[in-house]
Design an enzyme around this catalytic site. Structure first.
Site, PDB file in Angstrom:
ATOM      1  N   ARG A  20       0.760  -1.041  -0.110  1.00 33.01           N
ATOM      2  CA  ARG A  20       0.043   0.103   0.031  1.00 33.01           C
ATOM      3  C   ARG A  20       0.914   1.347   0.012  1.00 33.01           C
ATOM      4  NH1 ARG A  20      -2.266   2.947   4.578  1.00 33.01           N
ATOM      5  NH2 ARG A  20      -3.982   4.579   3.646  1.00 33.01           N
ATOM      6  N   HIS A  55      -2.492  11.177   0.516  1.00 39.57           N
ATOM      7  CA  HIS A  55      -1.937  10.906   1.750  1.00 39.57           C
ATOM      8  C   HIS A  55      -1.376  12.276   2.155  1.00 39.57           C
ATOM      9  CE1 HIS A  55      -0.204   7.947   4.995  1.00 39.57           C
ATOM     10  NE2 HIS A  55      -0.089   9.157   5.440  1.00 39.57           N
ATOM     11  N   GLU A  92      -6.921   8.780   6.307  1.00 38.58           N
ATOM     12  CA  GLU A  92      -7.090   9.652   7.672  1.00 38.58           C
ATOM     13  C   GLU A  92      -7.399  11.480   7.322  1.00 38.58           C
ATOM     14  OE1 GLU A  92      -3.494   9.293  10.119  1.00 38.58           O
ATOM     15  OE2 GLU A  92      -3.748   7.173  10.231  1.00 38.58           O
ATOM     16  N   ASN A  97      -6.913   2.445  10.323  1.00 35.44           N
ATOM     17  CA  ASN A  97      -5.793   2.841  10.881  1.00 35.44           C
ATOM     18  C   ASN A  97      -5.896   2.818  12.168  1.00 35.44           C
ATOM     19  OD1 ASN A  97      -4.928   2.924   8.163  1.00 35.44           O
ATOM     20  ND2 ASN A  97      -4.358   5.009   8.354  1.00 35.44           N
ATOM     21  N   TYR A 127      -3.931   3.006  16.350  1.00 32.22           N
ATOM     22  CA  TYR A 127      -2.549   2.917  17.119  1.00 32.22           C
ATOM     23  C   TYR A 127      -2.718   2.764  18.506  1.00 32.22           C
ATOM     24  CZ  TYR A 127      -0.230   4.085  12.813  1.00 32.22           C
ATOM     25  OH  TYR A 127       0.271   4.055  11.174  1.00 32.22           O
ATOM     26  N   GLU A 129      -3.235   0.453   8.393  1.00 31.75           N
ATOM     27  CA  GLU A 129      -2.054   1.198   9.302  1.00 31.75           C
ATOM     28  C   GLU A 129      -2.080   0.451  10.752  1.00 31.75           C
ATOM     29  OE1 GLU A 129      -0.862   5.107   9.188  1.00 31.75           O
ATOM     30  OE2 GLU A 129      -1.262   5.386   7.299  1.00 31.75           O
TER      31      GLU A 129
END
Length: 458
Positions: free
Chosen positions: A81, A125, A170, A297, A299, A365
């Site tokens: 990606r 991005h 995002e 994504n 985290y 991600e």
């Protein structure tokens, strides 16, 4: 929850990959017709990035991509990606494409296919052409229309070889870090502009999906960054703080994309900041154009409590500037200061599946920064990263076991790189990069990951 990792095997055909972003790795910012993006301008503005670092060279991927393709092959990934640099492909953000820029991505795609790796393209991005920012940026509706035109033009050139397309990465970050707090490019501090930017990013997504669908694209989606949000205490004020942050972080994007409406409570929270004149009739129908997958994504987790606003300190939490974020004692953190919470990934995946209905999901991600060093024997012993990934892979498998249609997992990231406002001070890669020499060294976590990808199991 204790899990027997020896029993963790993923479904046949599960996608294993790594992810990167153009401005973070490519360099060559003045070559072959590329013009500045907002990140070129931002990073060259004194005080905006750690150490004054810029992406001028980054990982020099523009010139060294054959070596990086070999690294991907060594990792055994099925997919890669990566994002396209809009100002490399369409330097002015409008008009005809730049042939040299298109040629680079054609070479990259062809090289991936020669290695048996499928390309997974992200159209945006964060590196918006500076010319479009000068014309108003994402707070201006025209930018959404320019994005859809760019998407259609590059799909015409790559769509015969690329099956998987992500529109945005995002949009929360692009809108609120870029236009509200100014922590990211373009560095503006206007909450109302950030809310308009968020809407136009979503509108651009919907317009692009429609344009690409009309050209025959069959696997289209977008990527949002999601976090579980918990109150620090059961107090009503803390519970409301959690509702507000969850609303702005998660539901403000999931609801329009998957339900065709903005959450009413979030709109009410934002009424003192901005009106809704920028939302036109028909916009939400465009934004909620059906997609084939959702990229997530993940985290960390947010734990919040009611607090006091700090006047004069721009915040990316528009309308919720008084909310305080709590660090839980004893919870380990990455070098970014982010709490390590794999259960949060499980909660995020199951929540989206439960509340928004059956839709194929991908972790697009997930990864961690740690202070990696090459030892005298030439190794990078990053056990913290290996453990981090193992625990998150297990959490994803747990969600699959409960019926979530999770189809793939992209580790962030392939290479240590330019980590936005943190410059080169944070290392997320499976591959260590010496930024002075550009020497690449596969870390221990990368060797371990290559075993996972080939076994499709822990």
């Amino acid at each position: 929850m204790t899990q027997d990792l020896s029993q963790v095997r993923f479904p046949d055909g599960f996608v294993w990959g790594t992810a990167t972003a153009s401005y973070q790795i490519e360099g060559a910012v003045h070559e072959d017709g590329r013009l500045p993006s907002i990140w070129d301008t931002f990073s060259h503005t004194p005080g905006k990035t750690a150490g004054g670092d810029t992406g001028d060279v980054a990982d020099d991927h523009y010139h060294r991509y054959p070596e990086d393709l070999s690294l991907l092959a060594d990792l055994g990934v099925s997919h890669y990606r990566f994002s396209l640099a809009w100002p490399r492909i369409q330097p002015e953000g409008r008009g005809q494409l730049n042939g040299a820029g298109v040629d680079f991505y054609q070479r990259l795609v062809d090289g991936l296919l020669e290695h048996g790796i499928k390309p997974w393209v992200t159209l945006f991005h964060w590196d918006l052409p500076q010319t479009l920012e000068d014309a108003g940026g994402w707070p201006a509706r025209d930018t959404a229309e320019r994005f859809a035109e760019y998407a259609a033009l590059i799909h015409q050139r790559l769509g015969d070889r690329v099956e998987d397309w992500t529109t945005l990465n995002e949009p929360w970050c692009a809108a609120f870090l870029g236009y509200a707090s100014g922590h990211h490019a373009p560095g503006r501090t206007d909450g109302a502009a950030a809310v308009r930017a968020a809407h136009h990013l979503l509108l651009g997504h919907g317009l692009a999906v429609r344009a690409l669908r009309a050209q025959g694209a069959t696997n289209l989606g977008t990527t949002v960054n999601l976090y579980p949000v918990d109150p620090a205490t059961p107090a009503d004020a803390d519970r409301d703080a959690a509702r507000r942050i969850d609303g702005l972080m998660n539901r403000f994007f999931l609801d329009p994309l998957l339900r065709g409406s903005y959450p009413a409570d979030v709109l009410k929270d934002l009424t003192e900041v901005t009106g809704t004149d920028h939302v036109r009739d028909g916009d939400l129908a465009v934004i909620s154009t059906p997609i084939d997958f959702l990229g997530i994504n993940y985290y960390s987790r947010h734990v919040v409590r009611a607090g006091t606003a700090r006047p004069g300190h721009p915040s990316h939490w528009v309308g919720s500037e008084d909310v305080e974020f709590v660090k839980r004692p004893g919870v380990p953190v990455t070098e970014m200061g982010w709490e390590i919470d794999p259960d949060g990934l499980y909660e995020t995946l199951t929540r989206v599946w439960r509340e928004y209905g059956p839709l194929p999901l991908y972790v697009t991600e997930n990864g961690a920064a740690f202070p990696d060093e090459v030892t005298p024997d030439g190794r990078v012993r990053d056990e913290d990263r290996r453990s981090y990934l193992e625990r998150h892979f297990a959490a994803a498998h747990r969600a699959i076991g409960e019926g979530v249609d999770l189809r793939g997992y992209f580790v962030w990231t392939l290479l240590d790189n330019f980590e936005w406002a943190h410059g080169y001070s944070k290392r997320f890669g499976l591959v260590h990069v010496d930024f002075e020499t550009q020497r690449r060294t596969l870390k221990d976590s990368g060797h371990w990951f290559s075993e996972i990808t080939r076994a499709n199991a822990l």
